[in-house]
Enzyme design. Sequence first.
Site, PDB file in Angstrom:
ATOM      1  N   ILE A  15       0.870  -1.176   0.000  1.00 26.69           N
ATOM      2  CA  ILE A  15       0.000   0.000   0.000  1.00 26.69           C
ATOM      3  C   ILE A  15       0.905   1.224   0.000  1.00 26.69           C
ATOM      4  O   ILE A  15       1.569   1.518   1.006  1.00 26.69           O
ATOM      5  CB  ILE A  15      -0.927  -0.010   1.240  1.00 26.69           C
ATOM      6  N   CYS A  61       4.804  -2.455   2.996  1.00 27.67           N
ATOM      7  CA  CYS A  61       5.050  -3.616   2.142  1.00 27.67           C
ATOM      8  C   CYS A  61       3.985  -4.700   2.377  1.00 27.67           C
ATOM      9  O   CYS A  61       3.364  -4.765   3.445  1.00 27.67           O
ATOM     10  CB  CYS A  61       6.416  -4.225   2.456  1.00 27.67           C
ATOM     11  N   GLU A 104       4.342  -7.867   2.896  1.00 29.58           N
ATOM     12  CA  GLU A 104       4.647  -8.810   3.984  1.00 29.58           C
ATOM     13  C   GLU A 104       4.194  -8.240   5.326  1.00 29.58           C
ATOM     14  O   GLU A 104       3.615  -8.934   6.161  1.00 29.58           O
ATOM     15  CB  GLU A 104       6.157  -9.080   4.047  1.00 29.58           C
TER      16      GLU A 104
HETATM   17  N1  THU Z   1       7.612  -3.961  -1.615  1.00 32.44           N
HETATM   18  C1  THU Z   1       6.939  -4.892  -0.896  1.00 32.44           C
HETATM   19  O1  THU Z   1       5.707  -4.846  -0.800  1.00 32.44           O
HETATM   20  N2  THU Z   1       7.653  -5.845  -0.254  1.00 32.44           N
HETATM   21  C2  THU Z   1       9.007  -5.945  -0.277  1.00 32.44           C
HETATM   22  O2  THU Z   1       9.577  -6.724   0.451  1.00 32.44           O
HETATM   23  C3  THU Z   1       9.768  -5.127  -1.223  1.00 32.44           C
HETATM   24  C4  THU Z   1       9.062  -3.920  -1.744  1.00 32.44           C
HETATM   25  C5  THU Z   1       6.854  -2.918  -2.297  1.00 32.44           C
HETATM   26  C6  THU Z   1       7.030  -1.533  -1.729  1.00 32.44           C
HETATM   27  C7  THU Z   1       6.678  -0.679  -2.917  1.00 32.44           C
HETATM   28  O3  THU Z   1       5.269  -0.491  -2.926  1.00 32.44           O
HETATM   29  C8  THU Z   1       7.053  -1.498  -4.126  1.00 32.44           C
HETATM   30  O4  THU Z   1       7.217  -2.827  -3.655  1.00 32.44           O
HETATM   31  C9  THU Z   1       8.306  -1.032  -4.816  1.00 32.44           C
HETATM   32  O5  THU Z   1       9.349  -0.908  -3.911  1.00 32.44           O
END
Ligand code: THU
Length: 126
Positions: A41, A51, A53
């Site tokens: 989000i 993130c 996770e």
């Molecule tokens: N992102 C995640 O949701 N999890 C991770 O472990 C790495 C990065 C997301 C954050 C952001 O919305 C997009 O990926 C690009 O960095």
Amino acid sequence: MTKIIQKAIQMRDKAHTPYSNYTVGAALETKDGNIIGGCNIENSSYSLTNCAERTALFTAIAKGYSEFKALAVSTENGGSPCGACRQVIWELCGNIPVYICDDNGLVEETTSSALLPKPFDESKLR
Ligand code: THU
């Protein structure tokens, strides 16, 4: 494909990613077999982005779950959890299997311990 991997792939559809357009889905399996999903989000103040996770983990905790068996993470290209998420996964899950996936399924099976060797944790605070 296992339920947890299917859920992580489905959760990418829920992602809110107006800035990066990089969608991430996550799914946690609780000790009693429930599956809790999360997605990334994003926020215009970029560092406030959550993130996938951590969304899954915080949702699970808020729902009252505290013991977890496995985590699956899905991206378009088999991206691996970021450093901040590795710390949070370790803290809330201990050593569990982590399934790194793309839309076709499993890309790599690893563990939260392998992702975060020599973690900082509560033992240092006592
Ligand atoms: N992102 C995640 O949701 N999890 C991770 O472990 C790495 C990065 C997301 C954050 C952001 O919305 C997009 O990926 C690009 O960095």
